[in-house]
Design an enzyme around this catalytic site. Structure first.
Site, PDB file in Angstrom:
ATOM      1  N   PHE A 206       1.002   2.725   7.492  1.00 47.48           N
ATOM      2  CA  PHE A 206      -0.397   2.333   8.039  1.00 47.48           C
ATOM      3  C   PHE A 206      -1.305   2.896   6.912  1.00 47.48           C
ATOM      4  CE2 PHE A 206      -4.516   2.664   9.839  1.00 47.48           C
ATOM      5  CZ  PHE A 206      -4.426   1.787  10.857  1.00 47.48           C
ATOM      6  N   ASP A 315      -1.801   8.128  -0.063  1.00 46.16           N
ATOM      7  CA  ASP A 315      -2.730   7.887   0.941  1.00 46.16           C
ATOM      8  C   ASP A 315      -2.785   9.235   1.911  1.00 46.16           C
ATOM      9  OD1 ASP A 315      -4.107   7.388   3.567  1.00 46.16           O
ATOM     10  OD2 ASP A 315      -3.418   5.305   3.717  1.00 46.16           O
ATOM     11  N   LYS A 346     -10.972  10.547   7.547  1.00 46.42           N
ATOM     12  CA  LYS A 346     -10.954  11.519   8.723  1.00 46.42           C
ATOM     13  C   LYS A 346     -11.354  12.971   8.673  1.00 46.42           C
ATOM     14  CE  LYS A 346      -6.873   8.720  10.507  1.00 46.42           C
ATOM     15  NZ  LYS A 346      -7.053   8.678  11.882  1.00 46.42           N
ATOM     16  N   THR A 370     -22.986  -1.054  -1.329  1.00 45.78           N
ATOM     17  CA  THR A 370     -24.608  -0.789  -1.157  1.00 45.78           C
ATOM     18  C   THR A 370     -24.638   0.817  -1.031  1.00 45.78           C
ATOM     19  OG1 THR A 370     -25.113  -2.775   0.024  1.00 45.78           O
ATOM     20  CG2 THR A 370     -26.485  -0.872   0.380  1.00 45.78           C
TER      21      THR A 370
END
Lengths: 489, 489
Positions: A206, A315, A346, A370
């Protein structure tokens, strides 16, 4: 320092008939869970109906009272008190309403940094380089650069771009300019400017739900159904037999088989004309079922990545920030060199990725948006890291983790028909229920007993407590877990 | 209310020799820009070097002093005072350090909502349904549902998923379950579960920089180089001749040509086996050069979308939140029905998308991530919208916009060799310089005179002032712009 420690020495709890003095790392925690209504209670039901008129809200479990939730205790709108071992899908680092976190924005400069959120890539605040250094780089997994982002998906999306950009740089040669053909073709999504490249990911992985991250996510069909995807290589992640000590030979063979497949896929996709620019992998596959792999597997993976010139992205969105007893889970693996990229979000509160100098784009505006993160979050992260250090929370995680893991293992022995495969590092732990239905049933009944916990994969129960989750919390969890299992028998 | 208005009546400015009383909407603004050092100044240079060691920072223009910046004035770390017409890439709604924004987190409940940022899709705060309704839905462009996200890219990424999901729902039939084949194939990125579908976008568009949004972005090569993309249809966006009043026939023909191409592409991609599930379009192409299209063009586009069962997504990330004199730019177009999806971010402070009930996934967890936005931002948005209403900022935008637009048009007449094609709505305005080099040169020299402004496309200057930018600010801008143009002559 002593004064600080003393203030955290809190209430006493009655445990197995004995008065035990408990030093709570977050002051003001309740003594134990207390569920007074049905779960979900009437107020959660009412608010769910209201919310459902405005947005698809079928995933909502409970509405929180965040004025009252404290430390490791989540308090819902019906006044029920839950011990939280799931912490908002693993994203609350040191518990609710931690005094150090509540203090952050009493500093007017920090409040102004939050309110005047700038375009950090164009007009950063004077505080920005200093905070990147003293906060983010101070916990870097030996990588010299960092990019900030907003969330896990966008950290991975942008890190993927770094992998592609660097791979093409190596092909093209450093400081070689783009051709006119590249510049023109990329504008209409065509090669060579938009090249045919792929990323290798793993079954069960995931990495997020935006298009590129979803193409590397393979944990649940409901995440992926109806969304177009990319023909990118997917390898098998090791599936181990437990307990590990008793299955070393089989598990070693499993590592070898999976690594061979990785190498095969890289060769195959190179031949197909879609070379593998990077390998993306979680140190523990979290959403996919808390699937672990050995240090040797990761060492082998890094060797393959280096051999084929693919970047290695680890990750750490869910595994990072201390939960495994080290700041970064992959630090358990003894890698020869740091990975090329480590992504986070997280519990880190701000998203982003650490990277090597090789993964740094030579030109500006290539990895850009941005906001590029949010300065408000870096000040919260600063407070968290201060507490992490002052209270030796990594040590705490290891202590709590040991208590939890041995306790769960004990339950596995008591209820061998119900539980198996206790595993994990630090307090980042999981155990399998014998069936999917039983897993869901256990989670449901734990909640009715005042424990919020999470599922992952098909039949795993995962623990994702905050770093201030202590032994006495572990005991409460284990106690109620045992009650649930007993009732199942 | 009178008291409130009075407190904003501020200083006097000397304008063309006359004392003029100026009611500043943000108290405490300086009277005018004041540049004391070279630009960038020594402190910005020093910090840039420091930042560049940590991250690719070639895009940084100035470091801000966000303790001192106020209203429409950006103050840099060298003490230079700039009038800001660019507002952090169009993302500051009512100026720096607005007192109403600074007040938000003095409310302890709001501070706790910020600090205890929950997984909004699982354990939202008790305040969440109410705030979605009273804040976000209160300014909805007639769409009944809203999903919150973190930024513009992730708003579009997730809205794209809604387009795909809805398109497949229509193909499959409502309430028809997924087949086993779909569930299995999507897990390995293959059809039918991960279907062959596309989105139609426009040359010159900008929708973000993550993979799916980047596949629909076609404004600058540097955004796209080296990143793999998708074979999705790209149509031409109208390119008008200015002034519009004098070129109606040509521009009408341009609309017809572009709409015909859209229809052709939809038919063509249907035949290729990659049907168009949605059309994504900005109401004014912003990064791509402030390219406008007529209400008739958008009406025609909506008709085509309906004819072919494609969803119409209007990306209001840059145009939304009042800058065009209406809350949403597409409200200028007189569409027969609302678009299917409207995405937002930037000045809205929180990202997300409004959508029709048809675009709402029937199952939970399909459009989902850990945080699903950030409650802290909705409280800031609430404060902004309160000010927007109390101070009639949309009216202000139209007044300021008129002054600015007529002033720029006057400059266009004075300097016809340098400027052309003044255009825009509200204070969302642009003008072209005759060359790319001249445009960059003007921006640079404006900055040295204390004006921050932005470029877009190849040779456009864009104005993106905050909604509290007033006529006296416009006068200062026009005055300095005239000086720059005079020096160019």
């Amino acid at each position: 320092m002593l004064a600080r420690r003393l203030q955290y020495i809190g209430h006493n709890t009655l445990k197995n008939g004995n008065i035990r003095s408990v030093a709570s790392l977050v002051p003001g925690e309740p003594k134990e869970p207390n569920v007074k209504t049905e779960v979900p209670g009437p107020e959660t039901k009412r608010l769910s109906e209201e919310l459902n008129k405005i947005t698809q809200s079928g995933s909502v479990q409970l509405f929180g009272d965040y004025d009252k939730s404290i430390g490791n205790y989540f308090i819902d709108v019906d006044g029920n008190i839950f011990l939280d071992t799931f912490t908002q899908i693993s994203s609350v680092p040191i518990g609710y309403n931690h005094p150090e976190m509540l203090k952050v924005f009493t500093d007017q400069s920090k409040l102004k940094a939050l309110v005047n959120r700038p375009a950090l890539g164009v007009f950063p605040g004077d505080y920005w380089p200093g905070k990147l250094k003293s906060v983010l780089l101070s916990v870097s997994p030996n990588l010299p650069n960092v990019m900030t982002m907003m969330c896990g998906s966008c950290s991975n999306e942008n890190a993927y771009k770094a992998l592609f950009i660097t791979y093409r740089k190596h092909q093209r040669g450093e400081n070689i300019d783009f051709t006119e053909e590249e510049k023109a073709s990329c504008m209409v999504n065509k090669a060579p400017g938009a090249p045919h490249l792929s990323l290798l990911s793993f079954h069960g992985a995931f990495h997020g739900r935006t298009m590129a991250t979803l193409a590397t996510t393979h944990s649940k069909a409901i995440h992926k159904l109806d969304v177009p995807s990319l023909d990118w290589p997917i390898a098998h992640f090791p599936q181990y037999k437990y307990p590990l000590e008793e299955n070393t030979r089989d598990n070693k063979a499993e590592d070898a088989k999976c690594l061979a497949e990785v190498e095969d896929l890289i060769v195959q996709y190179e031949r197909k004309g879609v070379p593998v620019a990077g390998i993306v992998v979680e140190p523990i596959q979290s959403e996919g079922g808390d699937n672990e792999a050995s240090p040797e597997f990761f060492q082998g993976l890094q060797n393959i990545a280096k051999k084929y010139g693919a970047g290695l992205l680890i990750d750490e969105v869910q595994t990072g920030a201390g939960a495994t007893g080290k700041m970064w889970c992959h630090e358990h693996f003894g890698l020869e060199t740091p990975p090329d990229i480590v992504t986070f979000s997280k519990k880190m509160l701000i998203g982003g990725f650490y990277h090597s100098l090789d993964e740094r784009p030579q030109q500006p505006y290539r990895i850009f948006n941005t906001w590029l993160g949010d300065p408000g979050k870096i000040f919260l992260l600063e407070a968290f890291i201060k507490v992490l250090r002052e209270q030796n929370l990594l040590e705490q995680v290891n202590k709590t983790g040991e208590r939890l893991k041995s306790g769960i293992f004990q339950l596995e022995k008591e209820f061998p028909a119900l539980l198996n495969s206790t595993r994990g590092r630090g307090s980042f732990l999981a155990v399998n229920a014998s069936t999917h239905q039983l897993r869901d049933d256990i989670l449901e009944r734990l909640k009715k007993k005042g424990i919020i916990s999470g599922g992952c994969g098909d039949h795993s129960i995962r623990l994702r407590p905050s770093l201030t989750f202590q032994e006495h919390h572990a005991d409460i969890f284990l106690d109620r877990f045992r009650q649930v299992l007993k009732e199942t028998k």
